[in-house]
Scaffold this active site. Structure first.
Site, PDB file in Angstrom:
ATOM      1  N   ASP A 139       0.940  -1.026   0.108  1.00 21.62           N
ATOM      2  CA  ASP A 139       0.082  -0.014   0.024  1.00 21.62           C
ATOM      3  C   ASP A 139       0.734   1.258   0.084  1.00 21.62           C
ATOM      4  OD1 ASP A 139      -1.500   2.223   1.517  1.00 21.62           O
ATOM      5  OD2 ASP A 139      -3.098   0.955   1.112  1.00 21.62           O
ATOM      6  N   VAL A 168      -4.987   2.353  -0.789  1.00 22.57           N
ATOM      7  CA  VAL A 168      -4.772   1.409  -1.845  1.00 22.57           C
ATOM      8  C   VAL A 168      -5.171   0.034  -1.833  1.00 22.57           C
ATOM      9  CG1 VAL A 168      -3.117   0.577  -3.227  1.00 22.57           C
ATOM     10  CG2 VAL A 168      -2.781   2.790  -2.311  1.00 22.57           C
ATOM     11  N   ASP A 169      -4.957  -0.548  -0.434  1.00 20.38           N
ATOM     12  CA  ASP A 169      -5.503  -1.931  -0.308  1.00 20.38           C
ATOM     13  C   ASP A 169      -7.177  -1.901  -0.363  1.00 20.38           C
ATOM     14  OD1 ASP A 169      -3.151  -3.300  -0.204  1.00 20.38           O
ATOM     15  OD2 ASP A 169      -3.126  -3.250   1.856  1.00 20.38           O
ATOM     16  N   ARG A 170      -7.747  -1.022   0.447  1.00 19.62           N
ATOM     17  CA  ARG A 170      -9.187  -0.811   0.406  1.00 19.62           C
ATOM     18  C   ARG A 170      -9.810  -0.496  -1.166  1.00 19.62           C
ATOM     19  NH1 ARG A 170     -10.512  -3.510   5.289  1.00 19.62           N
ATOM     20  NH2 ARG A 170      -9.263  -2.709   6.991  1.00 19.62           N
TER      21      ARG A 170
END
Length: 401
Positions: A139, A168-170
């Site tokens: 991320d 970013v991950d979400r």
């Protein structure tokens, strides 16, 4: 009622946060998520706080609605077991680099040979046709690569900083849910499987540049990159007389209503800075400074009533603590307490959408490592003696009590 993905089987060959978040959402929608974990388990299991080893808070918050099988896929019998599971799966989700999947014997070409209808969905750093294709990603790295820390610097001149949440991950995880569901729709109509690459860098580049392409949207460019309003140092929660308030006076109607409520109705038409979205964007620094100065003159509760009466979007500034006690979330039952079989009482968050027919909802507690190994293999046709053999050779774990 059953979820909209009831009957869909997904092999979740992922760890950390991004892809597990994706599969948790799909699991809440009713899909049967089989989380395949290496002998050491998902590394996120170790991020505390925790009551028991391997059951940390972040793991618990992105792995509900799943079953866990602990499997050593580097062992020939472990690889054979995974391929047995994939024969009847609708989707494979993974977040390793494609090169790693190939080394493990789980490339798309291998998997589609045994299941041509499978959707092979990979969430990883970079598109495979570019020079970054081989690189690992996290991320923070992608935030930097798509300029999110630099945008923070552009706004107020401070040192570049990462967003203090896994944006970013979400974000990529949510993007992946939509892509996988669209592929399932195509699969249901045609019977066709396919490979879907979901690179973090490209997805977040489109995310950021949709706001900040600016004059470079045009060829040749008509102005600089960047959206002035978002890059203004005064775009932040405003200080009130006794705290902070978040308010968005944005459209023509908002500004007219704002000045009318202040008893200055003529200002919208007489002050050229306010007369259109274009002029407000051009003069946003002055406008935000004036608004910030004004908002210091009343309390947060006074301003919230003012903006509510004027039908202008405004909210108090929550802290993480006050968010847990937010009256709206309390009223809609967003938080509930569940009794986890090993972790005891846990705070659970509801699925944040409302369906009239097939309401998604958590279907299972976040599993202990290898909690369902034997159950899943029996469903795949393994006999008790075969399972015992895999336990002895440490391909799978012993039963979890």
């Amino acid at each position: 009622m059953t979820g909209p993905l009831n009957g869909v089987k997904i092999i979740d060959f992922s760890n950390m946060l991004m892809a597990p978040y994706t599969t948790q959402i799909l699991g809440d929608m009713g899909a049967d998520i089989i989380k395949v974990e290496a002998p050491g388990g998902d590394p996120v299991r170790g991020i505390g706080p925790e009551r028991n080893s391997g059951m940390g808070a972040i793991y618990l918050n992105c792995n509900r609605s799943k079953r866990s099988i602990q499997l050593d896929v580097k062992h020939p019998e472990g690889l054979k077991a995974v391929l047995s599971l994939l024969k009847t799966a609708d989707v494979l989700v993974y977040n390793r680099r494609p090169q790693v999947m190939e080394r493990l014997g789980l490339s798309y070409e291998t998997v589609k040979e045994i299941n041509p209808q499978i959707i092979y969905a990979g969430l990883f750093g970079y598109g495979q046709d570019g020079p970054y294709g081989h690189k690992p990603a996290f991320d923070d790295l992608i935030q930097g690569a798509v300029s999110i820390p630099w945008l923070a610097h552009m706004a107020d001149g401070s040192d570049p900083v990462y967003a203090p949440t896994a944006i970013v991950d979400r974000g990529v995880g949510l993007w992946a849910v939509g892509q996988i569901n669209a592929a399932l729709f195509h699969q249901s109509r045609t019977g066709e499987g396919q490979r879907i690459d979901l690179p973090m860098f490209e997805m977040m580049a489109s995310f950021v540049l949709a706001d900040h392409m600016g004059g470079h949207t045009f060829e040749p460019p008509t102005g600089p990159l960047g959206y002035k309003r978002m890059l203004n140092p005064d775009r932040r929660p405003y200080k009130s007389k006794d705290g902070y308030i978040c308010v968005m006076v944005y459209t023509d109607r908002h500004w007219r209503s704002f000045f009318e409520k202040l008893g200055q109705a003529e200002k919208f038409d007489s002050d050229p800075r306010y007369q259109s979205m274009a002029t407000r964007t051009e003069n946003i620094a002055e406008i935000y400074k004036e608004l910030a100065s004004l908002l210091k003159t009343r309390t947060t509760s006074d301003w919230l009533k003012f903006f509510d009466d004027a039908d202008i979007p405004a909210m108090p500034l929550n802290t993480p603590d006050s968010l847990l006690a937010d009256p709206h979330l309390e009223a809609i039952g967003f938080f509930s307490t569940i009794d986890h079989p090993s972790e005891g009482p846990l705070r659970n968050m509801a699925v944040p959408s409302s369906w009239s027919k097939t309401q998604p909802a958590p279907s299972r507690h976040a599993p202990r490592l290898g909690e369902h190994s034997q159950e899943v293999l029996r469903e795949a046709g393994y006999t008790d003696s075969q399972i015992d053999g895999l336990i002895v050779s440490k391909v799978i774990n012993e039963p979890v009590g």
